[in-house]
Scaffold this motif. Structure first.
Motif, PDB file in Angstrom:
ATOM      1  N   ALA A 194       0.829  -1.206   0.000  1.00 52.46           N
ATOM      2  CA  ALA A 194       0.000   0.000   0.000  1.00 52.46           C
ATOM      3  C   ALA A 194       0.862   1.255   0.000  1.00 52.46           C
ATOM      4  O   ALA A 194       0.535   2.250  -0.662  1.00 52.46           O
ATOM      5  N   ALA A 195       1.981   1.224   0.732  1.00 52.62           N
ATOM      6  CA  ALA A 195       2.872   2.383   0.768  1.00 52.62           C
ATOM      7  C   ALA A 195       3.427   2.687  -0.620  1.00 52.62           C
ATOM      8  O   ALA A 195       3.480   3.847  -1.051  1.00 52.62           O
ATOM      9  N   SER A 196       3.842   1.646  -1.346  1.00 54.03           N
ATOM     10  CA  SER A 196       4.379   1.856  -2.697  1.00 54.03           C
ATOM     11  C   SER A 196       3.298   2.365  -3.640  1.00 54.03           C
ATOM     12  O   SER A 196       3.565   3.199  -4.517  1.00 54.03           O
ATOM     13  N   LYS A 197       2.072   1.883  -3.460  1.00 52.70           N
ATOM     14  CA  LYS A 197       0.974   2.319  -4.323  1.00 52.70           C
ATOM     15  C   LYS A 197       0.544   3.745  -3.997  1.00 52.70           C
ATOM     16  O   LYS A 197       0.162   4.504  -4.890  1.00 52.70           O
ATOM     17  N   HIS A 198       0.577   4.122  -2.725  1.00 46.24           N
ATOM     18  CA  HIS A 198       0.316   5.516  -2.359  1.00 46.24           C
ATOM     19  C   HIS A 198       1.382   6.430  -2.965  1.00 46.24           C
ATOM     20  O   HIS A 198       1.086   7.525  -3.456  1.00 46.24           O
ATOM     21  N   ALA A 199       2.639   5.979  -2.915  1.00 42.99           N
ATOM     22  CA  ALA A 199       3.743   6.798  -3.426  1.00 42.99           C
ATOM     23  C   ALA A 199       3.607   7.038  -4.924  1.00 42.99           C
ATOM     24  O   ALA A 199       3.743   8.172  -5.403  1.00 42.99           O
ATOM     25  N   VAL A 200       3.343   5.979  -5.679  1.00 42.44           N
ATOM     26  CA  VAL A 200       3.254   6.131  -7.134  1.00 42.44           C
ATOM     27  C   VAL A 200       2.009   6.918  -7.529  1.00 42.44           C
ATOM     28  O   VAL A 200       2.010   7.671  -8.510  1.00 42.44           O
ATOM     29  N   GLN A 201       0.934   6.783  -6.742  1.00 43.30           N
ATOM     30  CA  GLN A 201      -0.272   7.573  -6.997  1.00 43.30           C
ATOM     31  C   GLN A 201       0.043   9.065  -6.838  1.00 43.30           C
ATOM     32  O   GLN A 201      -0.340   9.889  -7.684  1.00 43.30           O
ATOM     33  N   ALA A 202       0.749   9.412  -5.782  1.00 39.74           N
ATOM     34  CA  ALA A 202       1.105  10.808  -5.543  1.00 39.74           C
ATOM     35  C   ALA A 202       2.022  11.333  -6.634  1.00 39.74           C
ATOM     36  O   ALA A 202       1.874  12.479  -7.096  1.00 39.74           O
ATOM     37  N   PHE A 203       2.971  10.514  -7.069  1.00 42.07           N
ATOM     38  CA  PHE A 203       3.891  10.929  -8.130  1.00 42.07           C
ATOM     39  C   PHE A 203       3.125  11.282  -9.401  1.00 42.07           C
ATOM     40  O   PHE A 203       3.378  12.326 -10.028  1.00 42.07           O
TER      41      PHE A 203
END
Length: 315
Positions: A194-203
């Motif tokens: 989830a952390a990686s998916k939140h990060a890429v979503q924000a990017f």
């Protein structure tokens, strides 16, 4: 009796007309879908996955110039054969194949160069790669955390940065992130994922604002997990202690078929939609609850975790 005949035929005639209109509409939409991607250079990452293969088939039939990326050369060649064996060379282009492995970040510069060598530019980039993990927080090592971040965040973001300059110079392009709904809504035992998916979503959301002035479209397609297999029926001897938490969890993990998601991606490209959520009603509602009533959602999810731990201890 003669006067009654037309009224009797009204319903069948309406049905036939409606069917005809629907047929014409579907044919027009199908033609538009093909024509909008025809001759476009489309790059698909992890093209050998279930979703990647479905996307490759749709864009290939639409006449796109495909650049198919994946970490397994044999599977890429098999996909190439499947696409070209029955294709009409007058209407389709033979795909280009590029080895891409986001777990090897040192190779990204060479990968970007190889992708651009195919046609010199990219019209559509579909970022489809993903690495999943389900585990308690305390059991996930730092090395595994880094691997997931490479696959789900650093890899796609680095690829985008490499392919972006030609898009900016041409003032056109479309970048599509195929992301999990867990990029917006985290559930227990998926911390690193989830952390990686939140990060890429924000990017990608930051990227959208930065490149809009250049005519570049950035889209995010958030979905529940991709279900490539037929759902199995499992009978539970006893119902879960917390029915609400169990129901929400089942809905959050209710998968979408690769073919359905691929069609959604194609429509996103055709209509230049910026944000798409492909999920059942409960996950959609949970997104709103997360914003409006966060304490309620936290309590429900935490209760579900306690119940699952208790169930395991009793077994």
């Amino acid at each position: 009796m003669i006067m009654a005949l037309p009224s009797v035929l009204v319903l069948p005639v309406l049905i036939v007309v409606a069917a005809g209109v629907y047929y014409v509409y579907t044919e027009v939409m199908h033609f538009m879908s093909k024509s909008l991607v025809q001759n476009k250079v489309v790059v698909i990452t992890d093209a050998v996955s279930g979703l990647g293969t479905e996307c490759a088939q749709l864009f290939h039939k639409g006449g796109a110039r495909l650049v198919l990326c994946g970490s397994n050369w044999d599977k890429l060649e098999s996909l190439y054969d499947a696409l070209t064996n029955d294709a009409d060379p007058r209407e389709t282009f033979a795909p280009k194949l590029v080895i891409l492995d986001f777990s090897n970040m040192d190779s990204m510069e060479d990968v970007v160069g190889e992708v651009l060598e195919c046609y010199g530019y990219v019209d559509v980039l579909v970022c489809n790669s993903s690495m999943k993990l389900k585990a308690p927080v305390q059991s996930v090592s730092l090395e595994l955390d880094k691997n997931i971040m490479d696959m789900n965040y650093f890899g796609p973001s680095t690829l985008v940065k490499g392919l972006l300059p030609p898009m900016i110079s041409r003032r056109s392009g479309h970048i599509v992130l195929v992301n999990s709904i867990q990029g917006r809504l985290a559930i227990p035992f998926r911390s690193s994922y989830a952390a990686s998916k939140h990060a890429v979503q924000a990017f990608f959301e930051c990227l959208r604002a930065e490149v809009e002035e250049y005519g570049i479209v950035v889209s995010t397609v958030s979905h529940t997990f991709i279900n490539a297999s037929d759902p199995a029926t499992v009978e539970e001897p006893t119902p879960p202690p917390n029915r609400l938490a169990a129901f929400i969890k089942s809905q959050l993990t209710h998968g979408v078929r690769p073919s359905v998601l691929a069609n959604e991606i194609m429509q996103t490209v055709n209509r230049k939609r910026k944000e798409v959520v492909l999920a059942h009603p409960i996950p959609r509602v949970a997104l709103y609850v997360r914003s409006l009533l966060p304490h309620f959602l936290f309590a429900v999810v935490a209760a579900g975790v306690k119940d699952s731990v208790l169930t395991v201890q009793m077994q």
